[in-house]
Design a protein around this motif. Structure first.
Motif, short mmCIF file in Angstrom:
data_model
loop_
_atom_site.label_atom_id
_atom_site.label_comp_id
_atom_site.label_asym_id
_atom_site.label_seq_id
_atom_site.Cartn_x
_atom_site.Cartn_y
_atom_site.Cartn_z
N MET A 1 13.28 8.74 33.84
CA MET A 1 12.80 9.85 33.03
C MET A 1 11.95 9.29 31.88
O MET A 1 12.27 8.27 31.30
CB MET A 1 13.99 10.64 32.49
CG MET A 1 14.74 11.37 33.60
SD MET A 1 16.12 12.36 32.99
CE MET A 1 17.41 11.15 33.11
N ASN A 2 10.89 10.00 31.57
CA ASN A 2 9.91 9.47 30.63
C ASN A 2 10.04 10.00 29.20
O ASN A 2 9.27 9.62 28.34
CB ASN A 2 8.50 9.71 31.15
CG ASN A 2 8.19 11.17 31.35
OD1 ASN A 2 8.92 12.04 30.90
ND2 ASN A 2 7.09 11.45 32.03
N GLY A 3 10.96 10.91 28.93
CA GLY A 3 11.17 11.37 27.56
C GLY A 3 10.23 12.45 27.09
O GLY A 3 10.19 12.77 25.91
N THR A 5 10.31 15.63 28.32
CA THR A 5 10.95 16.92 28.54
C THR A 5 12.23 17.02 27.73
O THR A 5 13.12 16.19 27.86
CB THR A 5 11.26 17.11 30.04
OG1 THR A 5 10.07 16.87 30.79
CG2 THR A 5 11.77 18.52 30.32
N ARG A 6 12.31 18.06 26.89
CA ARG A 6 13.44 18.22 25.97
C ARG A 6 14.77 18.40 26.70
O ARG A 6 15.80 17.90 26.26
CB ARG A 6 13.17 19.42 25.06
CG ARG A 6 14.08 19.53 23.87
CD ARG A 6 13.62 20.68 22.96
NE ARG A 6 14.28 20.62 21.68
CZ ARG A 6 15.47 21.16 21.43
NH1 ARG A 6 16.11 21.79 22.39
NH2 ARG A 6 16.01 21.06 20.24
N LYS A 7 14.76 19.08 27.86
CA LYS A 7 16.02 19.37 28.56
C LYS A 7 16.68 18.12 29.13
O LYS A 7 17.86 18.13 29.45
CB LYS A 7 15.81 20.42 29.65
CG LYS A 7 14.98 19.97 30.83
CD LYS A 7 14.89 21.05 31.88
CE LYS A 7 14.00 20.68 33.03
NZ LYS A 7 14.36 19.48 33.74
N ASP A 8 15.93 17.01 29.24
CA ASP A 8 16.49 15.76 29.73
C ASP A 8 17.30 15.02 28.67
O ASP A 8 17.97 14.04 28.98
CB ASP A 8 15.37 14.83 30.23
CG ASP A 8 14.66 15.37 31.45
OD1 ASP A 8 15.26 16.23 32.15
OD2 ASP A 8 13.53 14.95 31.72
N LEU A 9 17.21 15.48 27.42
CA LEU A 9 17.85 14.79 26.30
C LEU A 9 19.01 15.60 25.74
O LEU A 9 19.00 16.82 25.78
CB LEU A 9 16.84 14.57 25.18
CG LEU A 9 15.70 13.61 25.50
CD1 LEU A 9 14.60 13.76 24.48
CD2 LEU A 9 16.22 12.20 25.55
N SER A 10 20.00 14.89 25.20
CA SER A 10 21.08 15.52 24.45
C SER A 10 21.68 14.46 23.54
O SER A 10 21.43 13.26 23.71
CB SER A 10 22.14 16.08 25.40
OG SER A 10 22.72 15.04 26.16
N ILE A 62 14.65 7.07 28.98
CA ILE A 62 16.01 7.58 28.86
C ILE A 62 16.91 6.75 29.75
O ILE A 62 16.63 6.57 30.94
CB ILE A 62 16.06 9.07 29.25
CG1 ILE A 62 15.10 9.89 28.40
CG2 ILE A 62 17.50 9.59 29.13
CD1 ILE A 62 14.91 11.31 28.87
N HIS A 63 18.01 6.25 29.19
CA HIS A 63 18.94 5.40 29.96
C HIS A 63 20.21 6.12 30.36
O HIS A 63 20.91 5.67 31.24
CB HIS A 63 19.30 4.15 29.15
CG HIS A 63 18.10 3.31 28.85
ND1 HIS A 63 17.39 2.64 29.81
CD2 HIS A 63 17.48 3.05 27.67
CE1 HIS A 63 16.38 2.00 29.24
NE2 HIS A 63 16.41 2.23 27.95
N GLY A 64 20.58 7.19 29.69
CA GLY A 64 21.80 7.92 30.00
C GLY A 64 22.89 7.67 28.98
O GLY A 64 22.68 7.01 27.98
#
Length: 65
Positions: A1-3, A5-10, A62-64
């Protein structure tokens, strides 16, 4: 993931960011997301976040959890 998109982050996710001071060199800083600062669902340069140590920058990877 390349960062981009806001929904990929928390909060709690480990990411690589580029700090404002490092934008010319592209140097990455790793950390854990504390706050998501970008309000829009996507951003072409990466979603802006604040890490748990207080640093602010745009997500490049993003690493998780």
């Amino acid at each position: 993931m390349n960062g981009q998109t806001r929904k990929d982050l928390s909060a709690g996710v480990t990411v690589d960011i580029v700090l404002k001071a490092d934008q010319k060199t592209g140097k990455l800083t790793s950390g854990v997301v504390k706050d998501i600062l970008t309000k829009s669902p996507t951003h072409p340069h990466g979603i802006k976040v604040r890490l748990t140590d207080g640093q602010v920058g745009r997500v490049k990877a993003i690493h998780g959890k």
